[in-house]
Design a protein around this motif. Structure first.
Motif, PDB file in Angstrom:
ATOM      1  N   PRO A  47      39.905  64.728 -14.793  1.00 30.10           N
ATOM      2  CA  PRO A  47      39.959  64.551 -12.753  1.00 30.10           C
ATOM      3  C   PRO A  47      40.305  63.781 -12.552  1.00 30.10           C
ATOM      4  O   PRO A  47      40.640  62.882 -12.711  1.00 30.10           O
ATOM      5  N   ILE A 107      35.207  64.968  -7.109  1.00 29.77           N
ATOM      6  CA  ILE A 107      36.078  65.405  -8.045  1.00 29.77           C
ATOM      7  C   ILE A 107      37.036  66.816  -6.914  1.00 29.77           C
ATOM      8  O   ILE A 107      35.794  67.512  -6.702  1.00 29.77           O
ATOM      9  N   GLY A 123      38.079  58.635 -15.278  1.00 28.93           N
ATOM     10  CA  GLY A 123      37.963  59.982 -16.272  1.00 28.93           C
ATOM     11  C   GLY A 123      39.064  59.876 -17.391  1.00 28.93           C
ATOM     12  O   GLY A 123      39.835  60.443 -17.002  1.00 28.93           O
ATOM     13  N   ASP A 151      32.655  69.062 -20.886  1.00 28.71           N
ATOM     14  CA  ASP A 151      32.132  67.944 -20.531  1.00 28.71           C
ATOM     15  C   ASP A 151      32.502  67.629 -19.188  1.00 28.71           C
ATOM     16  O   ASP A 151      31.790  67.588 -18.401  1.00 28.71           O
ATOM     17  N   LEU A 192      29.726  67.372 -15.853  1.00 28.78           N
ATOM     18  CA  LEU A 192      29.985  66.677 -14.378  1.00 28.78           C
ATOM     19  C   LEU A 192      29.665  66.800 -13.651  1.00 28.78           C
ATOM     20  O   LEU A 192      28.862  66.196 -12.372  1.00 28.78           O
ATOM     21  N   SER A 221      26.407  65.519 -11.530  1.00 26.85           N
ATOM     22  CA  SER A 221      26.500  65.285  -9.724  1.00 26.85           C
ATOM     23  C   SER A 221      25.516  65.951  -8.703  1.00 26.85           C
ATOM     24  O   SER A 221      24.532  65.594  -8.439  1.00 26.85           O
TER      25      SER A 221
END
Length: 785
Positions: free
Chosen positions: A549, A559, A763, A770, A774, A778
């Motif tokens: 990220p 992000i 990260g 995965d 995220l 969030s």
């Protein structure tokens, strides 16, 4: 064996059909046969007319008193009228000496002879019917005489002779049968048949004789022409010696070749004339020793090349000669020919030089280097010592070629060669292998420190600045060395070992020297196996992507996007580090298909993230400058549906060094499509503000090495980061700091004003699932709040 020329071969045979004019013998024989027969028509016409007149009068005299006047005069008038008409028509055609007779003329001649044969054959049955046996025998005798005349006077025109004899004989046969003399009729037929066979045989012999005469005449003219050409040509000359090997009968051309007067040459020893100063010292070249031995042993020789010294200048002569003998076998001396082959010899030496020396630098080429290395290995094996071989590759030379052009690069190579020659001793031979690769053969390399010293001297000498066309150029040199026979007992193995050592020097950044070590061979073998496995990796779905990220530096560190990172899980080696397989893929030219796969997969994955999340994909130099790269990017966006602004392509500064002009064109096309551009590792390589003026980047990434240095308080790293951020702000370019791993580094980067952050703190590289999780986390946290 070569096939003889048909124009000068003696004719062996000719068919009856060709003689009769119904077929062609082919080649030049056809032309000559037509000329011979045309000449026969012209030569025999007057004689034939006179003979017919004389024999016709004899027939009239024999028939007079027994046959009526009207019959005799009518037959004679018919015969003479036809022959006069034939003679007049024939003369009107004006058959010349050189003109060839046509087949139509042959057939016309046969027709006319047939008519004449019918008239003569009618004498016995017509005029003989008025007389008795004496008149019959007389008429038949004259007719036979005409048949014999035809067989003898027209041997080269068998169609005319056979036509006349056949029909005249047929008339006689009919006449004897009419008179009841059957035995004479058979005798008449037999005589006619024999005459026809005789005509054909005589015709063949006559024609073959004339053809052979023509061939021999042509050969004689050819020989005469060759002799005249030899006498008139200045290329060769005749020479002759007596029993004491002294020159006799000096020809003007031989004297001219010796640049002397014929009288001064006469009686002088041949070797003295051509040896120059060597005659006094007795130190002859090897070729003159061979000539002297041949003359001494009285042996013939051909195309013997000897050096000749004339007024202090070296020439090369080609001599051929044979011993002369008298009728009783006594030796009289030598007679031969000679020619000056100095130009040819010099051309051959020049060609030999070109085959063994590099035309650009004048250094020995690969052929001579391998020969010298082979000799060094042989000497090392014989005297139980060691030899060496060095391979030299110029660093950053391709950048000179790409930026300043090949002419400048060639002049730079010439200066490199000059420097190498200046530092070589008698123990070393330097040469050029090709391109920007050079090599050195060390005849004696027993001392390892000596080898290292030579390599160090090469690197230092070649790394000094060059002045080429008012340009100051800086390049370096990487050196790899191998010792024989320890590192290779053959030329091929020793060169391969030095090449592996050179590869190690290039891997270490260049401008260094590495000697061969056995582990280099193991590394090379590992690279070979890796390359083999890489070629099957795409088809076997062994590659996958992980995503790290990239977050905003301010606020909640939302992000902003992910950087796509290639991973390889090989069944044989397991997880292979990108640092190991990416260079192998670049060398094997596999990076383009692999890079295209990464691009398509990253775009497809990015479509499953929320809108606004970007994906960054690293692009290699080879991939960026490959044909059709822009089209492959457009196709990937079209097939996946990803908007262009969500794709960010990361490039390093090395692309501007290797293919700057082309790289700028490609990047400019990509940016016009709306694709974002990022300059990675800025400041670690060949940084130049010119890159930022040539192409507009959207992001500059600050390398992790500066982040770590700044966290440790290094002033230069802090100054670099601040300068990069300030410059980026002034150019309206975002900055991303790489490698942030803890809170102290985060606080420092935020203080410097970087826009985005990437590192383990936020990260590690993670699987696609995965990364998607995220966003779900969030969303859940915002819902709870």
């Amino acid at each position: 064996m070569t096939k003889p020329d048909s124009r000068t071969d003696l004719p062996r045979d000719i068919s009856a059909m060709a003689l009769l004019g119904f077929a062609s013998p082919g080649g030049m024989e056809a032309v000559q046969l037509e000329e011979i027969q045309a000449r026969s028509i012209r030569d025999r016409s007057t004689v034939q007319l006179a003979t017919n007149l004389f024999c016709a009068l004899m027939i009239a005299a024999i028939s007079f008193g027994s046959a009526p006047i009207w019959a005799i005069s009518g037959w004679v008038a018919m015969l003479l009228g036809f022959n006069i008409l034939w003679f007049t028509v024939l003369r009107s055609k004006e058959i010349s000496e050189k003109r060839r007779a046509t087949r139509r003329e042959f057939l016309d001649m046969g027709r006319d002879s047939a008519i004449s044969g019918v008239i003569w054959g009618s004498a016995l049955p017509f005029l003989g019917s008025f007389g008795a046996m004496p008149q019959w025998l007389g008429i038949w005798s004259v007719t036979l005489a005409m048949m014999v005349y035809a067989s003898m006077i027209m041997p080269s025109l068998p169609i005319a002779a056979t036509a006349f004899i056949s029909l005249a004989s047929l008339g006689g046969f009919v006449g004897w049968v009419y008179h009841g003399e059957y035995y004479l009729a058979l005798a008449n037929a037999a005589l006619g048949t024999l005459m026809i066979f005789g005509v054909l045989r005589s015709a063949k012999a006559q024609v073959l004789y004339e053809l052979a005469s023509n061939v021999l005449h042509e050969k004689s003219e050819t020989v005469s022409l060759l002799l005249r050409e030899f006498e008139d040509s200045g290329a060769d000359w005749l020479w002759q010696t007596d029993t004491a090997r002294c020159v006799t009968h000096t020809s003007p051309r031989f004297a001219y070749a010796l640049e002397s007067d014929p009288k001064a040459i006469e009686g002088q020893p041949l070797l003295k004339l051509i040896a120059g100063d060597a005659w006094e010292t007795g130190r002859y070249p090897e070729e003159l020793h061979e000539l002297a031995e041949r003359l001494k042993r009285r042996e013939s020789f051909s195309n013997l090349i000897v050096p000749v010294t004339i007024r202090g200048k070296r020439h090369w002569w080609e001599l051929s000669a044979s011993p002369r003998q008298s009728e009783n076998g006594a030796f009289l001396g030598f007679r031969g020919v000679g020619s000056d082959v100095t130009e040819q010899r010099e051309s051959a030496e020049k060609i030999s030089h070109l085959a063994r020396f590099d035309t650009l630098t004048g250094l020995p080429n690969r052929l001579q280097l391998t020969e010298a290395l082979g000799q060094a290995l042989a000497d090392a094996d014989q005297w139980r010592r060691r030899c060496g071989f060095m391979m030299i590759d110029l660093d950053r030379f391709k950048a000179v070629n790409d930026t300043l052009g090949h002419p400048v690069g060639d002049r730079l190579l010439a200066q490199v060669a000059k420097r190498l020659k200046m530092i070589m001793s008698e123990n070393e031979l330097c040469g050029r292998l090709g391109g920007d690769e050079f090599a050195v053969v060390l005849k004696d390399a027993a001392d390892a420190n000596y080898v290292a010293g030579v390599a160090r001297n090469i690197i230092e000498t070649l790394s000094k600045p060059y002045e080429v066309d008012q340009n100051t150029l800086y390049i370096g040199a990487s050196v790899g060395s191998a010792i024989g026979p320890v590192d290779g007992r053959t030329v091929e193995l020793l060169m391969r070992s030095a090449d592996l050592a050179l590869y190690r020097s290039k891997e270490d950044g260049g401008n260094v020297h590495h000697s061969y070590q056995h582990k280099l061979h193991a590394n090379a073998e590992e690279r070979r196996v890796l390359e083999f496995e890489l070629r099957n990796a795409l088809d076997s779905n062994q590659f996958y992507l992980e995503y790290q990220p990239v977050v905003d530096a301010n606020g909640e560190h939302a992000i902003a996007g992910f950087e796509a990172l290639l991973r390889w899980n090989n069944p044989k080696f397991g997880m292979v580090s990108p640092a190991k397989f990416i260079p192998v893929a670049e060398d094997a030219r596999l990076i383009v298909p692999i890079g295209n796969w990464v691009l398509r997969q990253a775009c497809a994955d990015a479509m499953k993230w929320p809108e606004g999340i970007k994906v960054a994909v690293n692009v290699s130099v080879d991939q960026l400058t490959s044909q059709g790269f822009v089209e492959s990017v457009v196709q990937a966006l079209h097939d996946t549906g990803l908007p262009a602004w969500r794709l960010e392509l990361e490039v390093t500064e090395s692309i501007f060094v290797r293919d700057g002009g082309l790289a700028v064109q490609v990047l400019d096309r990509l940016r016009k499509l709306g694709i974002k551009l990022s300059l990675d590792d800025f400041g670690t390589g060949y940084s130049s503000l010119g890159y930022l003026s040539n192409i507009r980047f959207d992001t500059i990434k600050v390398d992790r090495s500066f982040v770590i240095g700044a966290a440790k308080g290094k002033a230069e790293c802090i100054a670099i980061i601040r300068a990069v951020v300030a410059m980026a702000d002034a150019l309206d370019i975002a900055t991303t700091a790489e490698g942030v791993e803890n809170e102290n580094e985060l606080a420092m980067i935020q203080q410097f004003g970087c826009d985005k952050i990437q590192g383990y703190y936020f990260g590690r590289p993670m699987a696609f699932q995965d990364a998607c999780a995220l966003f779900q986390a969030s969303v859940s946290s915002r819902s709870v709040a």
